[in-house]
Design a protein around this motif. Structure first.
Motif, short mmCIF file in Angstrom:
data_model
loop_
_atom_site.label_atom_id
_atom_site.label_comp_id
_atom_site.label_asym_id
_atom_site.label_seq_id
_atom_site.Cartn_x
_atom_site.Cartn_y
_atom_site.Cartn_z
N LEU A 23 0.83 -1.20 0.00
CA LEU A 23 0.00 0.00 0.00
C LEU A 23 0.87 1.25 0.00
CD1 LEU A 23 -2.29 -2.04 0.67
CD2 LEU A 23 -3.19 -0.30 2.18
N GLU A 27 0.98 4.12 -2.93
CA GLU A 27 0.72 5.53 -2.68
C GLU A 27 1.90 6.40 -3.10
OE1 GLU A 27 -2.55 5.11 0.92
OE2 GLU A 27 -0.43 5.30 1.46
N ARG A 33 -3.23 9.18 -1.47
CA ARG A 33 -3.47 8.16 -0.43
C ARG A 33 -4.81 7.48 -0.66
NH1 ARG A 33 -0.68 7.55 3.86
NH2 ARG A 33 -2.44 7.16 5.23
N ARG A 39 -8.55 1.44 1.30
CA ARG A 39 -7.51 0.87 2.17
C ARG A 39 -8.01 -0.45 2.78
NH1 ARG A 39 -2.99 2.58 3.77
NH2 ARG A 39 -3.41 4.67 2.99
#
Length: 151
Positions: A23, A27, A33, A39
């Motif tokens: 992740l 990003e 983000r 997420r």
């Protein structure tokens, strides 16, 4: 999101989860983000198909590695005349059609999702969900139909 993710695990075709390091790398690569819904999804599974496995799935939620700026994927150029720099591919729907996430706009901390039909992109792109969670809820209850085409 928790119940939606449970349904994906029980009844659909999820990939293995992404790691926190994946992740972070994603990003860093894209420069934005993930919102809370995205997420949670990617920590649960790094992409998935809904209703049917690949290659026959109409709904294929892209893995982090597959997400890219929409104008590059759909028009092959990273140029403002080929669509907004804030639109990224999120789902592949077959026949070069995509659902996009618009990372320049947020409502309640979540990004809206857009329909990007390849024949009219980027001139006609329309919002179809206020968030990934809303999109996922409606998609999972659609019976494998593109719910926004009935509206």
């Amino acid at each position: 999101m928790e119940s939606l993710l449970g349904e994906i695990s029980r009844s659909h075709f999820p990939n293995a989860p992404a790691t926190p390091a994946q992740l972070a790398a994603f990003e860093a690569r894209v420069g934005w983000r993930l919102d809370p819904d995205l997420r949670a999804f990617y920590l649960h599974c790094d992409g998935a198909t809904l209703f049917r496995p690949r290659p026959d799935a109409d709904y294929r939620i892209l893995s982090l590695a597959e997400i890219q700026r929409a104008r590059i994927e759909l028009r092959g150029q990273d140029d403002d005349s080929k669509g907004s720099a804030s639109w990224y591919t999120l789902l592949y729907l077959q026949d070069s059609d995509y659902v996009l996430v618009d990372v320049a706009r947020q409502q309640d901390g979540r990004y809206p999702l857009l329909d990007a039909w390849h024949e009219t992109y980027p001139l006609e792109v329309r919002r179809i969900a206020a968030s990934f969670g809303e999109f996922l809820e409606r998609a999972l209850s659609s019976g494998n139909q593109f719910f926004w085409l009935k509206e």
